[in-house]
Design a protein around this motif. Structure first.
Motif, PDB file in Angstrom:
ATOM      1  N   MET A  94       0.830  -1.200   0.000  1.00 35.09           N
ATOM      2  CA  MET A  94       0.000   0.000   0.000  1.00 35.09           C
ATOM      3  C   MET A  94       0.867   1.254   0.000  1.00 35.09           C
ATOM      4  SD  MET A  94      -3.010   1.275  -0.109  1.00 35.09           S
ATOM      5  CE  MET A  94      -3.848   2.816   0.216  1.00 35.09           C
ATOM      6  N   ARG A  95       1.991   1.197   0.764  1.00 38.06           N
ATOM      7  CA  ARG A  95       2.867   2.350   0.840  1.00 38.06           C
ATOM      8  C   ARG A  95       3.470   2.656  -0.533  1.00 38.06           C
ATOM      9  NH1 ARG A  95       7.082   1.116   4.864  1.00 38.06           N
ATOM     10  NH2 ARG A  95       5.361   1.346   6.334  1.00 38.06           N
ATOM     11  N   ASP A  96       3.871   1.592  -1.281  1.00 35.46           N
ATOM     12  CA  ASP A  96       4.429   1.785  -2.622  1.00 35.46           C
ATOM     13  C   ASP A  96       3.397   2.371  -3.571  1.00 35.46           C
ATOM     14  OD1 ASP A  96       6.845   0.829  -1.796  1.00 35.46           O
ATOM     15  OD2 ASP A  96       6.512  -1.219  -2.525  1.00 35.46           O
ATOM     16  N   GLN A  97       2.141   1.950  -3.430  1.00 33.31           N
ATOM     17  CA  GLN A  97       1.079   2.444  -4.302  1.00 33.31           C
ATOM     18  C   GLN A  97       0.881   3.948  -4.122  1.00 33.31           C
ATOM     19  OE1 GLN A  97      -2.600   0.366  -3.833  1.00 33.31           O
ATOM     20  NE2 GLN A  97      -3.652   1.469  -5.459  1.00 33.31           N
ATOM     21  N   LEU A  98       1.060   4.434  -2.900  1.00 36.59           N
ATOM     22  CA  LEU A  98       0.878   5.852  -2.623  1.00 36.59           C
ATOM     23  C   LEU A  98       1.946   6.711  -3.280  1.00 36.59           C
ATOM     24  CD1 LEU A  98      -0.107   5.768   1.174  1.00 36.59           C
ATOM     25  CD2 LEU A  98      -1.589   6.278  -0.774  1.00 36.59           C
ATOM     26  N   LEU A  99       3.049   6.096  -3.715  1.00 42.60           N
ATOM     27  CA  LEU A  99       4.118   6.853  -4.356  1.00 42.60           C
ATOM     28  C   LEU A  99       3.832   7.117  -5.824  1.00 42.60           C
ATOM     29  CD1 LEU A  99       7.250   5.072  -2.821  1.00 42.60           C
ATOM     30  CD2 LEU A  99       6.205   7.232  -2.113  1.00 42.60           C
ATOM     31  N   HIS A 100       2.842   6.440  -6.380  1.00 44.26           N
ATOM     32  CA  HIS A 100       2.535   6.583  -7.805  1.00 44.26           C
ATOM     33  C   HIS A 100       1.408   7.587  -8.030  1.00 44.26           C
ATOM     34  CE1 HIS A 100       5.137   3.241  -8.941  1.00 44.26           C
ATOM     35  NE2 HIS A 100       4.633   2.560  -7.931  1.00 44.26           N
ATOM     36  N   THR A 101       1.411   8.182  -9.220  1.00 49.53           N
ATOM     37  CA  THR A 101       0.334   9.098  -9.607  1.00 49.53           C
ATOM     38  C   THR A 101      -0.702   8.343 -10.435  1.00 49.53           C
ATOM     39  OG1 THR A 101       1.502   9.740 -11.629  1.00 49.53           O
ATOM     40  CG2 THR A 101       1.903  11.065  -9.653  1.00 49.53           C
TER      41      THR A 101
END
Length: 393
Positions: A1-8
């Motif tokens: 989930m944390r990695d997903q938040l880094l994407h636009t």
């Protein structure tokens, strides 16, 4: 989930570092050119009532807009197009003004394109609107500003294509096509689908002369000789007047000295239905889409209660940036300054020197030396930032 938040999300992106600096340079350069032509700044909201951009206005299709509701239940939309917003604003605040208005803007537009198209859904536009003037001189001034702006940015290999809405409209009226037939043909022409246009026209009950012109429309591009040639081929007044207007505008553009950047496209069709006269598109290498769009929209303001002929253009700064990067165009970035790396013992002197230099208009980056970095590291940081380095240790 944390990695997903880094994407636009699909269709939007981060712009940072040197690329961001280049984009700001382009925005500032275009804005400076437009201001030199005597245009005043205007800002409109990023979102408005949906009806401002509804189908009747001739803007973007509803399915391509980002729509949402406010607390009162009104339907709002992120602006897909800045021109209707300016038309509304002018009708509200300049409703009784008789003199011409020259307005310029910088803002983002939001279009919910299909993900398969690979286009940005948020783009920055810088442009201008000339309101109240219906003369060829106004058309030529807008085109001249476009050329002037692109040259000032450092772009050299580009072409501004000019068309006229009434050339095709006159042909379609002459043929007495149904609304559906006209819409189908315009869509094919907009997509430059040569073979589909030929097949579609071949099944229509019209004269051979008109059929020949319609079939050739997608490839009717060239210089002013093309306009003169078709002056004798078309028979309806509307199409003839459109060609005459293009020649008049071209003659004025030659006075500006920008004729080498101009060509004509008699089959040009815009996806904005509010255009009523001259339409333009700017093209260069490195991008498949127009970096500039614009045209005359003499009836749009009347939808908001003010009758005023108008013409404008918008430069898509993001597409321009991509094209210039792919062409390896060098940017004339004027960033000059110093990185001062100081020790705690020399903090006072460093801060005072930075203040004096900044008052003189210089860029100064102050850094208190850290044990994590060597002097060589700081030298490399300064080089990366395009700054000279001064140690006060």
């Amino acid at each position: 989930m944390r990695d997903q938040l880094l994407h636009t999300p699909e269709g939007v992106r981060d712009i940072y570092g040197s690329e961001c600096e280049k984009k700001i340079f382009l925005q500032d350069t275009i804005h400076e050119v437009i201001k030199k032509y005597g245009y005043d700044d205007i800002q409109t909201p990023s979102f408005e009532f949906f009806d401002i951009f509804a189908k009747e206005r001739g803007s973007v299709a509803s399915k391509n807009m980002y729509k949402f509701f406010d607390r009162e239940g009104y339907t709002l939309a992120l602006r897909p197009d800045i021109t209707p917003s300016i038309a509304r604003c002018v009708a509200k605040y300049y409703g009784d003004t008789q003199e011409d208005l020259r307005l310029c803007y910088l803002g983002n537009t939001f279009i919910n394109n299909s993900e398969y198209q690979g286009k940005l859904k948020e783009s920055t536009q810088c442009g201008a609107e000339l309101i109240g003037d219906n003369k060829s001189d106004a058309d030529a001034e807008i085109v001249a500003m476009v050329v002037n702006s692109l040259l000032a940015c450092g772009l050299r290999d580009f072409q501004i294509e000019l068309g006229h809405v009434d050339f095709l409209t006159g042909l379609l009226e002459d043929s007495k096509f149904s609304y559906e037939t006209c819409a189908d043909l315009k869509e094919l022409l907009y997509n430059k689908n040569y073979f589909a246009v030929e097949e579609y026209v071949s099944n229509l009950s019209i004269s051979d002369e008109l059929k020949e012109i319609l079939v050739k429309l997608p490839e009717l591009t060239g210089q002013d000789e093309l306009i003169k040639e078709y002056m004798s081929k078309v028979t309806n007044e509307k199409s003839k007047n459109a060609l005459d207007r293009l020649l008049k505008v071209y003659d004025i553009i030659k006075v500006y000295g920008y004729e080498d950047y101009i060509s004509f496209d008699l089959g040009m069709v815009s996806n904005y239905d509010y255009y009523t006269g001259i339409i333009l598109g700017g093209y260069t290498y490195g991008t498949g889409d127009a970096i500039v769009t614009g045209g005359r929209y003499d009836k749009l303001l009347s939808q908001f209660g003010k009758i005023a002929p108008s013409i404008g253009f918008g430069i898509n700064v993001d597409r321009l940036l991509v094209a210039m990067n792919r062409q390896n165009v060098k940017f004339s970035l004027s960033k000059q300054g110093t990185m001062i790396v100081y020790s705690k013992e020399n903090r006072d002197d460093a801060v005072k020197k930075a203040a004096i230099d900044r008052d003189c208009g210089k860029v100064v980056r102050l850094i208190c030396k850290s044990s994590k970095f060597t002097e060589t590291d700081y030298v490399n940081q300064a080089k990366e930032a395009g700054l000279e380095i001064l140690f006060m240790l």
